[in-house]
Scaffold this motif. Structure first.
Motif, PDB file in Angstrom:
ATOM      1  N   VAL A  22       0.809  -1.215   0.000  1.00  0.00           N
ATOM      2  CA  VAL A  22       0.000   0.000   0.000  1.00  0.00           C
ATOM      3  C   VAL A  22       0.842   1.265   0.000  1.00  0.00           C
ATOM      4  O   VAL A  22       0.398   2.330  -0.456  1.00  0.00           O
ATOM      5  N   GLN A  23       2.085   1.178   0.469  1.00  0.00           N
ATOM      6  CA  GLN A  23       2.946   2.361   0.488  1.00  0.00           C
ATOM      7  C   GLN A  23       3.259   2.869  -0.918  1.00  0.00           C
ATOM      8  O   GLN A  23       3.719   4.000  -1.088  1.00  0.00           O
ATOM      9  N   GLN A  24       2.977   2.053  -1.938  1.00  0.00           N
ATOM     10  CA  GLN A  24       3.216   2.471  -3.319  1.00  0.00           C
ATOM     11  C   GLN A  24       2.132   3.443  -3.813  1.00  0.00           C
ATOM     12  O   GLN A  24       2.311   4.085  -4.844  1.00  0.00           O
ATOM     13  N   ALA A  25       1.009   3.528  -3.075  1.00  0.00           N
ATOM     14  CA  ALA A  25      -0.105   4.385  -3.502  1.00  0.00           C
ATOM     15  C   ALA A  25      -0.172   5.646  -2.647  1.00  0.00           C
ATOM     16  O   ALA A  25       0.245   5.656  -1.487  1.00  0.00           O
ATOM     17  N   ARG A  26      -0.715   6.717  -3.244  1.00  0.00           N
ATOM     18  CA  ARG A  26      -0.941   7.976  -2.523  1.00  0.00           C
ATOM     19  C   ARG A  26      -2.431   8.298  -2.611  1.00  0.00           C
ATOM     20  O   ARG A  26      -3.008   8.337  -3.710  1.00  0.00           O
ATOM     21  N   ALA A  27      -3.041   8.510  -1.457  1.00  0.00           N
ATOM     22  CA  ALA A  27      -4.490   8.713  -1.405  1.00  0.00           C
ATOM     23  C   ALA A  27      -4.942   9.878  -2.264  1.00  0.00           C
ATOM     24  O   ALA A  27      -6.038   9.859  -2.848  1.00  0.00           O
ATOM     25  N   ALA A  28      -4.101  10.894  -2.376  1.00  0.00           N
ATOM     26  CA  ALA A  28      -4.481  12.103  -3.109  1.00  0.00           C
ATOM     27  C   ALA A  28      -4.335  11.952  -4.621  1.00  0.00           C
ATOM     28  O   ALA A  28      -4.781  12.821  -5.377  1.00  0.00           O
ATOM     29  N   ASP A  29      -3.714  10.886  -5.061  1.00  0.00           N
ATOM     30  CA  ASP A  29      -3.456  10.721  -6.496  1.00  0.00           C
ATOM     31  C   ASP A  29      -4.030   9.375  -6.942  1.00  0.00           C
ATOM     32  O   ASP A  29      -3.416   8.328  -6.743  1.00  0.00           O
ATOM     33  N   TRP A  30      -5.225   9.400  -7.564  1.00  0.00           N
ATOM     34  CA  TRP A  30      -5.889   8.164  -7.959  1.00  0.00           C
ATOM     35  C   TRP A  30      -5.084   7.366  -8.969  1.00  0.00           C
ATOM     36  O   TRP A  30      -5.244   6.148  -9.092  1.00  0.00           O
ATOM     37  N   ARG A  31      -4.175   8.043  -9.688  1.00  0.00           N
ATOM     38  CA  ARG A  31      -3.377   7.334 -10.691  1.00  0.00           C
ATOM     39  C   ARG A  31      -2.391   6.350 -10.066  1.00  0.00           C
ATOM     40  O   ARG A  31      -1.866   5.479 -10.760  1.00  0.00           O
ATOM     41  N   THR A  32      -2.151   6.494  -8.768  1.00  0.00           N
ATOM     42  CA  THR A  32      -1.219   5.582  -8.090  1.00  0.00           C
ATOM     43  C   THR A  32      -1.937   4.435  -7.383  1.00  0.00           C
ATOM     44  O   THR A  32      -1.284   3.585  -6.784  1.00  0.00           O
ATOM     45  N   TRP A  33      -3.268   4.421  -7.435  1.00  0.00           N
ATOM     46  CA  TRP A  33      -4.012   3.432  -6.649  1.00  0.00           C
ATOM     47  C   TRP A  33      -3.774   1.998  -7.126  1.00  0.00           C
ATOM     48  O   TRP A  33      -3.932   1.050  -6.351  1.00  0.00           O
ATOM     49  N   ALA A  34      -3.419   1.824  -8.374  1.00  0.00           N
ATOM     50  CA  ALA A  34      -3.136   0.471  -8.873  1.00  0.00           C
ATOM     51  C   ALA A  34      -1.678   0.068  -8.673  1.00  0.00           C
ATOM     52  O   ALA A  34      -1.315  -1.086  -8.916  1.00  0.00           O
ATOM     53  N   ALA A  35      -0.872   1.013  -8.197  1.00  0.00           N
ATOM     54  CA  ALA A  35       0.563   0.752  -8.046  1.00  0.00           C
ATOM     55  C   ALA A  35       0.866  -0.418  -7.106  1.00  0.00           C
ATOM     56  O   ALA A  35       1.787  -1.203  -7.385  1.00  0.00           O
ATOM     57  N   PRO A  36       0.141  -0.578  -5.989  1.00  0.00           N
ATOM     58  CA  PRO A  36       0.444  -1.729  -5.127  1.00  0.00           C
ATOM     59  C   PRO A  36       0.279  -3.080  -5.817  1.00  0.00           C
ATOM     60  O   PRO A  36       1.026  -4.015  -5.537  1.00  0.00           O
ATOM     61  N   LEU A  37      -0.719  -3.193  -6.697  1.00  0.00           N
ATOM     62  CA  LEU A  37      -0.887  -4.449  -7.428  1.00  0.00           C
ATOM     63  C   LEU A  37       0.234  -4.630  -8.451  1.00  0.00           C
ATOM     64  O   LEU A  37       0.748  -5.737  -8.633  1.00  0.00           O
ATOM     65  N   ALA A  38       0.602  -3.537  -9.095  1.00  0.00           N
ATOM     66  CA  ALA A  38       1.700  -3.610 -10.059  1.00  0.00           C
ATOM     67  C   ALA A  38       3.008  -3.991  -9.381  1.00  0.00           C
ATOM     68  O   ALA A  38       3.850  -4.689  -9.962  1.00  0.00           O
ATOM     69  N   ALA A  39       3.169  -3.557  -8.122  1.00  0.00           N
ATOM     70  CA  ALA A  39       4.400  -3.864  -7.387  1.00  0.00           C
ATOM     71  C   ALA A  39       4.580  -5.367  -7.195  1.00  0.00           C
ATOM     72  O   ALA A  39       5.719  -5.852  -7.106  1.00  0.00           O
ATOM     73  N   THR A  40       3.475  -6.099  -7.144  1.00  0.00           N
ATOM     74  CA  THR A  40       3.557  -7.554  -7.011  1.00  0.00           C
ATOM     75  C   THR A  40       4.367  -8.150  -8.145  1.00  0.00           C
ATOM     76  O   THR A  40       5.171  -9.063  -7.945  1.00  0.00           O
ATOM     77  N   PHE A  41       4.178  -7.616  -9.343  1.00  0.00           N
ATOM     78  CA  PHE A  41       4.856  -8.167 -10.513  1.00  0.00           C
ATOM     79  C   PHE A  41       6.228  -7.540 -10.728  1.00  0.00           C
ATOM     80  O   PHE A  41       7.051  -8.085 -11.453  1.00  0.00           O
ATOM     81  N   HIS A  42       6.482  -6.399 -10.077  1.00  0.00           N
ATOM     82  CA  HIS A  42       7.793  -5.764 -10.189  1.00  0.00           C
ATOM     83  C   HIS A  42       8.790  -6.368  -9.205  1.00  0.00           C
ATOM     84  O   HIS A  42       9.998  -6.338  -9.450  1.00  0.00           O
ATOM     85  N   GLN A  43       8.291  -6.898  -8.083  1.00  0.00           N
ATOM     86  CA  GLN A  43       9.163  -7.498  -7.079  1.00  0.00           C
ATOM     87  C   GLN A  43       9.368  -8.974  -7.419  1.00  0.00           C
ATOM     88  O   GLN A  43       8.417  -9.749  -7.484  1.00  0.00           O
ATOM     89  N   ARG A  44      10.614  -9.342  -7.604  1.00  0.00           N
ATOM     90  CA  ARG A  44      10.906 -10.693  -8.101  1.00  0.00           C
ATOM     91  C   ARG A  44      10.405 -11.774  -7.146  1.00  0.00           C
ATOM     92  O   ARG A  44       9.832 -12.772  -7.574  1.00  0.00           O
ATOM     93  N   GLY A  45      10.615 -11.580  -5.835  1.00  0.00           N
ATOM     94  CA  GLY A  45      10.190 -12.590  -4.875  1.00  0.00           C
ATOM     95  C   GLY A  45       8.687 -12.789  -4.874  1.00  0.00           C
ATOM     96  O   GLY A  45       8.198 -13.932  -4.846  1.00  0.00           O
ATOM     97  N   SER A  46       7.933 -11.696  -4.929  1.00  0.00           N
ATOM     98  CA  SER A  46       6.479 -11.784  -4.953  1.00  0.00           C
ATOM     99  C   SER A  46       6.005 -12.453  -6.236  1.00  0.00           C
ATOM    100  O   SER A  46       5.091 -13.296  -6.226  1.00  0.00           O
ATOM    101  N   ARG A  47       6.622 -12.086  -7.337  1.00  0.00           N
ATOM    102  CA  ARG A  47       6.242 -12.650  -8.633  1.00  0.00           C
ATOM    103  C   ARG A  47       6.507 -14.160  -8.669  1.00  0.00           C
ATOM    104  O   ARG A  47       5.685 -14.943  -9.157  1.00  0.00           O
ATOM    105  N   MET A  48       7.641 -14.562  -8.131  1.00  0.00           N
ATOM    106  CA  MET A  48       7.977 -15.985  -8.109  1.00  0.00           C
ATOM    107  C   MET A  48       6.990 -16.777  -7.247  1.00  0.00           C
ATOM    108  O   MET A  48       6.549 -17.865  -7.624  1.00  0.00           O
ATOM    109  N   MET A  49       6.626 -16.208  -6.080  1.00  0.00           N
ATOM    110  CA  MET A  49       5.733 -16.944  -5.193  1.00  0.00           C
ATOM    111  C   MET A  49       4.321 -17.017  -5.748  1.00  0.00           C
ATOM    112  O   MET A  49       3.599 -17.983  -5.494  1.00  0.00           O
ATOM    113  N   LEU A  50       3.920 -16.029  -6.511  1.00  0.00           N
ATOM    114  CA  LEU A  50       2.621 -16.091  -7.168  1.00  0.00           C
ATOM    115  C   LEU A  50       2.596 -17.237  -8.181  1.00  0.00           C
ATOM    116  O   LEU A  50       1.595 -17.962  -8.308  1.00  0.00           O
TER     117      LEU A  50
END
Length: 294
Positions: free
Chosen positions: A138-166
């Motif tokens: 959630v730290q990847q998103a900023r409440a005041a900027d709706w364009r960042t609200w999907a960033a936490p989900l995108a981070a799953t695929f940007h982080q190698r460990g998370s992507r591998m475990m998925l």
């Protein structure tokens, strides 16, 4: 009585799995993924051979059984190689929670392969699991900027460990379902040991024998190797005993409590930050898992 039996077995399975993961990360961090896979499969298979006493004649097993096994073995080895790399090199709090996606994947796979039906509330469960993965980053998103609200989900695929475990979660959904398909031909108290004997032999042939030095290097820390192997053997035995008593999704749902235990291990042993956030995310994902199951 069966309800209590499968639940107790699944809880033991979850604790053993999380403990084996934490012990691997704490004591075997300098081991290669090949070495760790040999420990988790080949040595576990050897340790479980006494459980093969009373195994029915293999000649009585139908061709269909060996077909299930032939599909399962390479998928299990691939999943374990990625699993070991993920927990060794990345925080437990950013890898283990993604195993919560396994029951979500099982819904589709078990329906297709085994004809098992899960209630419509499974869709809500999947949304909660996805919401939990969003909260993990959630730290990847900023409440005041709706364009960042999907960033936490995108981070799953940007982080190698998370992507591998998925990816591991998807593979485990397949193997958990196919494993029950094979289990219909053999009693669970025999199947777990026999399956891991085959899995250990396949791992030895594919990973150990081509590099004989790997087999010797595995024993450079024997006490740690034996502890991890013992915990893994307990996990395997309780897994197959429990999954015979209940729907695949139900057993995997309870087993996924291991992700909460793993997060606690991460904070306790490895001083991983953000415990409250990670536990909230894991709680949301587990709620989704149990909705899928029940």
């Amino acid at each position: 009585m069966d309800q209590l039996d499968w639940l107790t077995l699944s809880l033991i399975c979850a604790f053993s799995l999380a403990s084996a993961d934490a012990a691997t990360k704490a004591w075997l961090r300098d081991y290669s993924t090949r070495e760790l896979t040999l420990i988790r499969f080949t040595l576990t298979g050897v340790l479980m051979t006494p459980l093969l006493a009373g195994l029915p004649p293999l000649a009585d097993l139908p061709v269909a059984f060996w077909g299930w096994i032939a599909i399962l073995l390479p998928l299990e080895i691939l999943a374990m190689l990625m699993y070991m790399a993920a927990i060794r090199d990345h925080p437990l709090s950013q890898t283990l929670p993604y195993l919560a996606f396994t029951p979500a994947f099982v819904i589709l796979i078990a329906d297709w392969v085994l004809g098992e039906k899960v209630s419509a509330q499974g869709a809500v469960g999947i949304l909660l699991i996805v919401g939990g993965s969003w909260l993990l980053n959630v730290q990847q998103a900023r409440a005041a900027d709706w364009r960042t609200w999907a960033a936490p989900l995108a981070a799953t695929f940007h982080q190698r460990g998370s992507r591998m475990m998925l990816a591991v979660a998807l593979l485990y959904a397949v193997t958990a379902t196919l494993g029950k398909g094979a289990l219909q031909y053999m009693a669970p108290e025999h199947f777990g040991a026999f399956y891991f004997l085959l899995l250990g032999a396949a791992t030895l042939v594919l990973i150990g024998l081509p590099r004989p030095g790997t087999l010797l290097r595995v024993w450079r820390r024997p006490w740690a190797v034996l502890i991890v192997t013992g915990l893994n053997a307990i996990m395997v035995t309780t897994h197959f005993l429990a999954i015979q008593l209940v729907e695949v999704a139900y057993m995997i749902a309870v087993k996924r409590l291991s992700l909460v235990i793993g997060i606690l291990y991460g904070a306790w042993l490895f001083h991983e930050a953000g415990l409250r956030q990670h536990l909230m995310a894991a709680g949301l994902m587990l709620t989704g898992v149990f909705l899928i199951a029940w």
